[in-house]
Design an enzyme around this catalytic site. Structure first.
Site, PDB file in Angstrom:
ATOM      1  N   GLY A 290       0.252 -12.096  14.461  1.00 52.26           N
ATOM      2  CA  GLY A 290      -0.702 -11.114  14.938  1.00 52.26           C
ATOM      3  C   GLY A 290      -2.007 -11.761  15.370  1.00 52.26           C
ATOM      4  N   SER A 291      -3.106 -11.051  15.168  1.00 48.28           N
ATOM      5  CA  SER A 291      -4.379 -11.441  15.780  1.00 48.28           C
ATOM      6  C   SER A 291      -5.010 -12.694  15.196  1.00 48.28           C
ATOM      7  CB  SER A 291      -5.374 -10.284  15.695  1.00 48.28           C
ATOM      8  OG  SER A 291      -4.932  -9.202  16.491  1.00 48.28           O
ATOM      9  N   THR A 292      -4.601 -13.139  14.006  1.00 46.91           N
ATOM     10  CA  THR A 292      -5.146 -14.402  13.506  1.00 46.91           C
ATOM     11  C   THR A 292      -4.744 -15.560  14.424  1.00 46.91           C
ATOM     12  OG1 THR A 292      -3.237 -14.625  12.033  1.00 46.91           O
ATOM     13  CG2 THR A 292      -5.232 -13.678  11.087  1.00 46.91           C
ATOM     14  N   LYS A 294      -4.942 -15.524  17.530  1.00 44.62           N
ATOM     15  CA  LYS A 294      -5.866 -15.562  18.662  1.00 44.62           C
ATOM     16  C   LYS A 294      -6.876 -16.706  18.525  1.00 44.62           C
ATOM     17  CE  LYS A 294      -5.390 -10.605  19.549  1.00 44.62           C
ATOM     18  NZ  LYS A 294      -5.949  -9.256  19.363  1.00 44.62           N
TER      19      LYS A 294
END
Length: 633
Positions: A290-292, A294
């Site tokens: 997920g967004s980690t 990014k």
């Protein structure tokens, strides 16, 4: 003639007898002088018998010497059947004391063997049982020392430490991996008996055991206990499928804390299923980050100089189309115009799709592999997984876009922590490790683990830019609940939809938070993940960050991290508690002190009108209406 022949025969016989006598004398001298030691040892080996004396297994300690795996001295029952005079009586008495059947004990007492270890009935006996047996004073019945593994902190760090079997052999974790170092050499009590097993009147010989080597870990027990406490709280609050946490020193690769739920108590490992015992989730579990993730895409983009976080802008309408697929932002309607620093703060998926497209699949996946994804980190624990990364020939436009914001790839928690540590430590990817050193019983270091650089990933300048960007995420973005006044905290939240049989599950997410403390000079990278939490908002910014903040406060205390200046000021929201610096009121009268402390709740001790002492000290941060104690005199 006859007399001559007789005399000749007598001479021959005499010579032969003399030769035989000389040979016998020579042989006796040879046996008594030259071969004595050899034959004596051989005879002794025929007479001698040994009662085993167990060695203590080496201890496992944290980095400060706190014992995490210790030994208890117990007693076990050993029989020498040939020395037992009344076998029926001995069988009856032992079966009664040990609470086993007569037939069961008879199989030991009547066994045709020189030494019989009573297993399992007579292993590791409680003191009161051993004392009853000792008081019987039965011939051929012996009690010998045996060491039992003991874990004083129970479940703490259980998956990493592992457990041992009844014979003290390592079966899991570090106990298994370092078994040859931890296992000592047995000693013995040597006694002598004849061929029938009757004890000879010779002094017994004690051969002392050699204890195993000690394993010293990089773990800090204060950080570990904080992790264990909060993981228990997560289970109580959210009843997740599982949860995990890792704390690593980004400058060395040392693991400072690591844990997961479900866990187990190695003192009672038989009470748990093999599935729970064998899965060390921080290194074994593999899922979409997920967004980690990014953080990796943004660091790669900054390193390739395709984006200036402060100057370049992106307009987020709420979604973006890629080859007919609509990829949406979490915020309906989008974030509108924003800098790329705000793209990271807001965790804007379309903005990261743009970065991924600009990088292209060759460059993006080159950085992904450079940061260590798709291969094992090499941590010194068994059971590490590799994760799954797309092969380049299978990466189309949609796969490129989703990978850029952390969907479609599968990574392990330890890979993420190692990669983000490289992002914030100046661009150095280190091998994580948990064993600091191996020492003997005199604390002489026999082996010491060294920091191992795997490769450089990004420049120090890019690393500095990313540290600042992650600090903004906590101060002004989705990580606000992890903000700590006076300390520079960086971080990134993640909310990843889970996949099962190739399909995304509805309402089933892994919520995570990656954090750095302090962001200007990182001493710890901390990752927390909660798998499918129940009864909570499906946003990591509400679920993980308040818990992470409590662990971060304990990390700050354990590592002695001092307060920093010039941290990014937090954007306060309506439900945030405002904090103020405590003024210096020492020497003031009570009336003036109350005016200065109007934002706080005052508690007094002593009597008089003048302030002699105050707590907290001047300059400390305290929440609105927090307590300030004044000593009057």
């Amino acid at each position: 003639m006859f007399t001559k022949l007789t005399n000749k025969r007598i001479k021959v016989v005499f010579v032969l007898m003399t030769l035989i006598f000389i040979i016998i004398v020579f042989k006796v001298l040879w046996i008594e002088v030259i071969d004595y030691n050899k034959l004596s040892k051989y005879a002794e080996s025929l007479w001698s018998r040994e009662l085993p004396v167990e060695a203590d297994r080496g201890k496992i300690t944290d980095r400060n010497g706190v014992v995490l795996a210790d030994n208890l001295t117990t007693t076990s029952l050993v029989l020498i059947p040939n020395q037992i005079k009344n076998k029926k009586e001995v069988t009856e008495k032992l079966s009664s004391i040990l609470n086993v059947s007569y037939e069961q004990m008879k199989s030991h007492v009547y066994k045709n063997t020189s030494i019989e270890r009573v297993h399992p009935e007579g292993r590791r006996l409680p003191f009161e049982i051993a004392d009853k047996i000792s008081n019987l004073n039965l011939d051929g019945v012996y009690l010998v020392k045996e060491s039992k593994r003991y874990y004083p902190y129970g479940n703490l760090l259980s998956h990493s430490i592992g457990y041992v079997g009844i014979d003290n052999q390592g079966l899991s974790g570090l106990e298994l991996q370092y078994d040859k170092y931890l296992t000592g050499t047995k000693g013995a009590i040597k006694y002598y008996s004849d061929a029938k097993g009757n004890k000879l009147n010779k002094s017994e010989v004690y051969i002392p055991p050699t204890n195993g080597m000690n394993i010293n870990l990089t773990i800090d027990i204060n950080i570990q206990r904080s992790i264990e406490r909060e993981l228990d709280n997560i289970v109580d609050m959210f009843t997740p499928d599982n949860a995990l946490a890792i704390v690593m020193n980004p400058k060395t690769g040392e693991i400072l804390g690591m844990g997961s739920r479900p866990d187990y108590n190695p003192n009672n490992y038989k009470d748990y299923s093999q599935e729970i015992l064998s899965r060390n989730l921080p290194i074994w579990s593999s899922y979409e980050p997920g967004s980690t993730f990014k953080i990796i895409t943004m660091a790669s983009s900054v390193e390739e100089k395709i984006v200036d976080l402060d100057k370049d802008h992106f307009y987020d309408s709420g979604s973006v189309k890629v080859d007919g697929s609509t990829l949406r932002c979490w915020k309906a309607g989008g974030h509108g115009d924003q800098t790329f620093l705000q793209v990271l703060q807001n965790s804007c998926n379309p903005g990261f799709v743009k970065l991924g497209q600009t990088l292209g699949k060759d460059r993006l996946f080159n950085y992904i592999r450079k940061f260590g994804f798709g291969s094992k980190t090499g941590i010194d624990l068994n059971g590490e997984a590799t994760g799954i990364i797309f092969d380049l020939d299978r990466v189309g436009n949609v796969e490129l876009a989703t990978t850029a914001f952390g969907q479609g790839v599968s990574v392990t928690p330890i890979q993420q922590v190692s990669a983000v540590s490289s992002v914030v430590n100046g661009g150095y990817l280190y091998r994580p490790y948990i064993v600091k050193s191996i020492t003997d019983n005199t604390n002489t270091i026999l082996y010491e683990n060294k920091t191992k650089l795997i490769r450089n990933t990004i420049s120090s300048n890019t690393s500095m830019i990313m540290r600042r960007a992650l600090e903004y995420v906590v101060a002004k973005g989705g990580g606000k609940s992890a903000y700590i006044e006076g300390y520079r905290i960086g971080g990134k939240t993640g909310t990843a939809q889970k996949v099962e049989n190739g399909r995304y599950l509805v309402g089933n997410y892994i919520m995570s938070f990656m954090s750095v403390v302090p962001s200007n000079d990182p001493e710890a990278v901390f990752y927390l993940a909660i798998d499918n939490p129940k009864n909570t908002a499906l946003l990591s910014s509400y679920t993980t960050t308040p818990i992470a903040r409590r662990i971060l406060l304990d990390i700050i205390e354990a590592l002695g991290i001092e307060k920093q200046e010039k941290e990014v000021e937090k954007d306060y929201e309506w439900n945030d508690r405002v904090t103020y610096k405590v003024p210096n009121v020492i020497g003031m009268n009570v009336k003036d002190a109350k005016k200065e402390l109007f934002n706080f709740t005052i508690e007094y001790s002593g009597s008089g009108e003048k302030v002699l002492e105050q707590s907290p000290e001047a300059g400390q941060l305290q929440e609105d209406k927090g307590v300030v104690k004044l000593m009057l005199g």
